[in-house]
Design an enzyme around this catalytic site. Structure first.
Site, PDB file in Angstrom:
ATOM      1  N   LYS A   1       3.559   5.357 -21.601  1.00 19.05           N
ATOM      2  CA  LYS A   1       3.057   4.110 -22.138  1.00 19.05           C
ATOM      3  C   LYS A   1       1.947   4.356 -23.159  1.00 19.05           C
ATOM      4  CE  LYS A   1       3.488   2.240 -17.496  1.00 19.05           C
ATOM      5  NZ  LYS A   1       2.671   1.791 -16.339  1.00 19.05           N
ATOM      6  N   GLY A   2       1.350   5.539 -23.108  1.00 18.31           N
ATOM      7  CA  GLY A   2       0.119   5.796 -23.861  1.00 18.31           C
ATOM      8  C   GLY A   2       0.193   5.527 -25.347  1.00 18.31           C
TER       9      GLY A   2
ATOM     10  N   GLU B   1       3.416  10.278 -30.311  1.00 17.34           N
ATOM     11  CA  GLU B   1       2.728  10.561 -29.044  1.00 17.34           C
ATOM     12  C   GLU B   1       1.248  10.223 -29.170  1.00 17.34           C
ATOM     13  OE1 GLU B   1       2.608  10.718 -26.039  1.00 17.34           O
ATOM     14  OE2 GLU B   1       2.957  12.710 -25.210  1.00 17.34           O
ATOM     15  N   ASP B   2       0.656   9.846 -28.060  1.00 19.22           N
ATOM     16  CA  ASP B   2      -0.765   9.491 -28.098  1.00 19.22           C
ATOM     17  C   ASP B   2      -1.655  10.729 -28.213  1.00 19.22           C
ATOM     18  OD1 ASP B   2      -0.103  10.286 -25.513  1.00 19.22           O
ATOM     19  OD2 ASP B   2      -1.176   8.678 -24.495  1.00 19.22           O
TER      20      ASP B   2
ATOM     21  N   ASP C   1      -2.063  17.665 -25.253  1.00 14.98           N
ATOM     22  CA  ASP C   1      -3.063  18.418 -24.476  1.00 14.98           C
ATOM     23  C   ASP C   1      -2.501  19.811 -24.201  1.00 14.98           C
ATOM     24  OD1 ASP C   1      -5.102  19.255 -22.852  1.00 14.98           O
ATOM     25  OD2 ASP C   1      -4.766  17.802 -21.251  1.00 14.98           O
TER      26      ASP C   1
ATOM     27  N   LYS D   1      -5.835  18.013 -28.450  1.00 21.42           N
ATOM     28  CA  LYS D   1      -6.898  18.792 -27.795  1.00 21.42           C
ATOM     29  C   LYS D   1      -6.526  20.255 -27.924  1.00 21.42           C
ATOM     30  CE  LYS D   1      -8.178  15.760 -23.921  1.00 21.42           C
ATOM     31  NZ  LYS D   1      -7.967  15.564 -22.468  1.00 21.42           N
TER      32      LYS D   1
ATOM     33  N   PHE E   1     -11.875  13.958 -21.049  1.00 25.53           N
ATOM     34  CA  PHE E   1     -10.861  12.948 -20.784  1.00 25.53           C
ATOM     35  C   PHE E   1     -11.201  11.671 -21.538  1.00 25.53           C
ATOM     36  CE2 PHE E   1      -7.928  10.218 -18.565  1.00 25.53           C
ATOM     37  CZ  PHE E   1      -6.829  11.055 -18.465  1.00 25.53           C
TER      38      PHE E   1
ATOM     39  N   ASP F   1      -4.848   5.921 -20.901  1.00 18.91           N
ATOM     40  CA  ASP F   1      -5.326   5.420 -19.618  1.00 18.91           C
ATOM     41  C   ASP F   1      -5.958   6.493 -18.760  1.00 18.91           C
ATOM     42  OD1 ASP F   1      -2.810   6.815 -19.035  1.00 18.91           O
ATOM     43  OD2 ASP F   1      -3.010   5.967 -17.027  1.00 18.91           O
TER      44      ASP F   1
ATOM     45  N   ARG G   1      -6.463   1.111 -20.941  1.00 16.73           N
ATOM     46  CA  ARG G   1      -5.574   1.112 -22.116  1.00 16.73           C
ATOM     47  C   ARG G   1      -5.986   0.039 -23.121  1.00 16.73           C
ATOM     48  NH1 ARG G   1      -1.190   4.447 -20.792  1.00 16.73           N
ATOM     49  NH2 ARG G   1      -0.419   4.293 -18.667  1.00 16.73           N
TER      50      ARG G   1
HETATM   51  P1  IMP Z   1       0.417  17.526 -22.048  1.00 17.89           P
HETATM   52  O1  IMP Z   1       1.789  17.809 -21.503  1.00 17.89           O
HETATM   53  O2  IMP Z   1      -0.637  18.247 -21.260  1.00 17.89           O
HETATM   54  O3  IMP Z   1       0.296  17.780 -23.519  1.00 17.89           O
HETATM   55  O4  IMP Z   1       0.175  16.009 -21.704  1.00 17.89           O
HETATM   56  C1  IMP Z   1      -0.010  15.028 -22.645  1.00 17.89           C
HETATM   57  C2  IMP Z   1      -0.088  13.699 -21.921  1.00 17.89           C
HETATM   58  O5  IMP Z   1      -1.149  13.736 -20.964  1.00 17.89           O
HETATM   59  C3  IMP Z   1      -0.420  12.572 -22.860  1.00 17.89           C
HETATM   60  O6  IMP Z   1       0.725  11.908 -23.303  1.00 17.89           O
HETATM   61  C4  IMP Z   1      -1.292  11.681 -22.002  1.00 17.89           C
HETATM   62  O7  IMP Z   1      -0.488  10.745 -21.304  1.00 17.89           O
HETATM   63  C5  IMP Z   1      -1.946  12.593 -21.011  1.00 17.89           C
HETATM   64  N1  IMP Z   1      -3.307  12.982 -21.419  1.00 17.89           N
HETATM   65  C6  IMP Z   1      -3.755  14.205 -21.801  1.00 17.89           C
HETATM   66  N2  IMP Z   1      -5.058  14.175 -22.098  1.00 17.89           N
HETATM   67  C7  IMP Z   1      -5.458  12.893 -21.897  1.00 17.89           C
HETATM   68  C8  IMP Z   1      -6.726  12.223 -22.052  1.00 17.89           C
HETATM   69  O8  IMP Z   1      -7.762  12.780 -22.435  1.00 17.89           O
HETATM   70  N3  IMP Z   1      -6.720  10.890 -21.765  1.00 17.89           N
HETATM   71  C9  IMP Z   1      -5.620  10.215 -21.356  1.00 17.89           C
HETATM   72  N4  IMP Z   1      -4.427  10.798 -21.211  1.00 17.89           N
HETATM   73  C10 IMP Z   1      -4.336  12.136 -21.475  1.00 17.89           C
HETATM   74 MG    MG Z   2      -1.074   8.918 -19.619  1.00 18.65          MG
END
Ligand code: IMP
Ligand code: MG
Length: 181
Positions: free
Chosen positions: A45-46, A101-102, A105, A133, A154, A161, A167
């Site tokens: 949803k992000g 994508e939002d 990470d 990040k 975070f 969220d 959100r």
């Molecule tokens: P990844 O697989 O670790 O790259 O995960 C990315 C997903 O983790 C994003 O789509 C977010 O939903 C969530 N996420 C990672 N960092 C944050 C943050 O700082 N705030 C909120 N959601 C995050």
């Molecule tokens: Mg999320």
């Protein structure tokens, strides 16, 4: 009355800064896809607010679709697993796909997604992430379009969220660690 901002350490990226970033990304995509008609795939949803703003900055014809994947549950750290909760409605074979994508990470979510969607034989597939990040990366992944880097904290707001909350904050804020500790 409870103020959502009280759970944060303050605004990291203001709504005005976000608007400028989204405008720039829309321009870049519009130039690169001048003779194309991409399928913009938002990751729920992000990315829902980012998607809504971004497509209005894209001037080429495009279609939109949504996918919902999960890797985090309610935890603030990655579990390394990706589950499809809602798949695309569109057949992307031969299409130019842009994943919206939002935040990037660890990159685990997106690298799994790229693998899954590549099997469907799109003409091309690129990533547009609003936030990145770099310190969190665990896999080698380079988004074609990136809004801005953020520190390894975070963040919430503008669609992002913590446990389904925050959100609706119009600005991106750093969540106080005691909220998710
Ligand atoms: P990844 O697989 O670790 O790259 O995960 C990315 C997903 O983790 C994003 O789509 C977010 O939903 C969530 N996420 C990672 N960092 C944050 C943050 O700082 N705030 C909120 N959601 C995050
Ligand atoms: Mg999320």
């Amino acid at each position: 009355m409870k103020n959502l901002y009280d759970d944060t350490k303050g605004v990291l990226i203001s709504r005005e800064e976000i608007a400028a970033i989204v405008k720039r990304l829309g321009k870049e995509i519009s130039e690169d896809y001048a003779d194309k008609s991409p399928v913009m795939v938002s990751i729920l949803k992000g990315a829902f607010i980012f998607m809504a703003d971004l497509v209005r900055e894209v001037t080429v014809p495009c279609s939109i679709d949504f996918m919902c994947v999960s890797s985090y549950g309610n935890a603030a750290t990655t579990s390394g697993r990706v589950k499809i909760i809602k798949d695309l409605d569109t057949n992307i074979e031969g299409k130019d796909v842009i994943i919206v994508e939002d935040i990037l990470d660890s990159g685990v979510t997106l690298s799994h997604l790229i693998k899954m969607l590549s099997d469907r034989k799109p003409a091309s597939i690129k990533i547009c992430t609003l936030f990145d990040k770099p310190e969190g990366h665990k896999v080698d992944i380079t988004p074609a379009y990136k809004g801005t880097d953020v520190p390894n904290e975070f963040i919430v707001g503008y669609g992002l969220d913590y446990a389904e909350r925050y959100r609706n904050l119009p600005d991106v804020c750093i969540l106080k660690p005691e909220i998710y500790a």
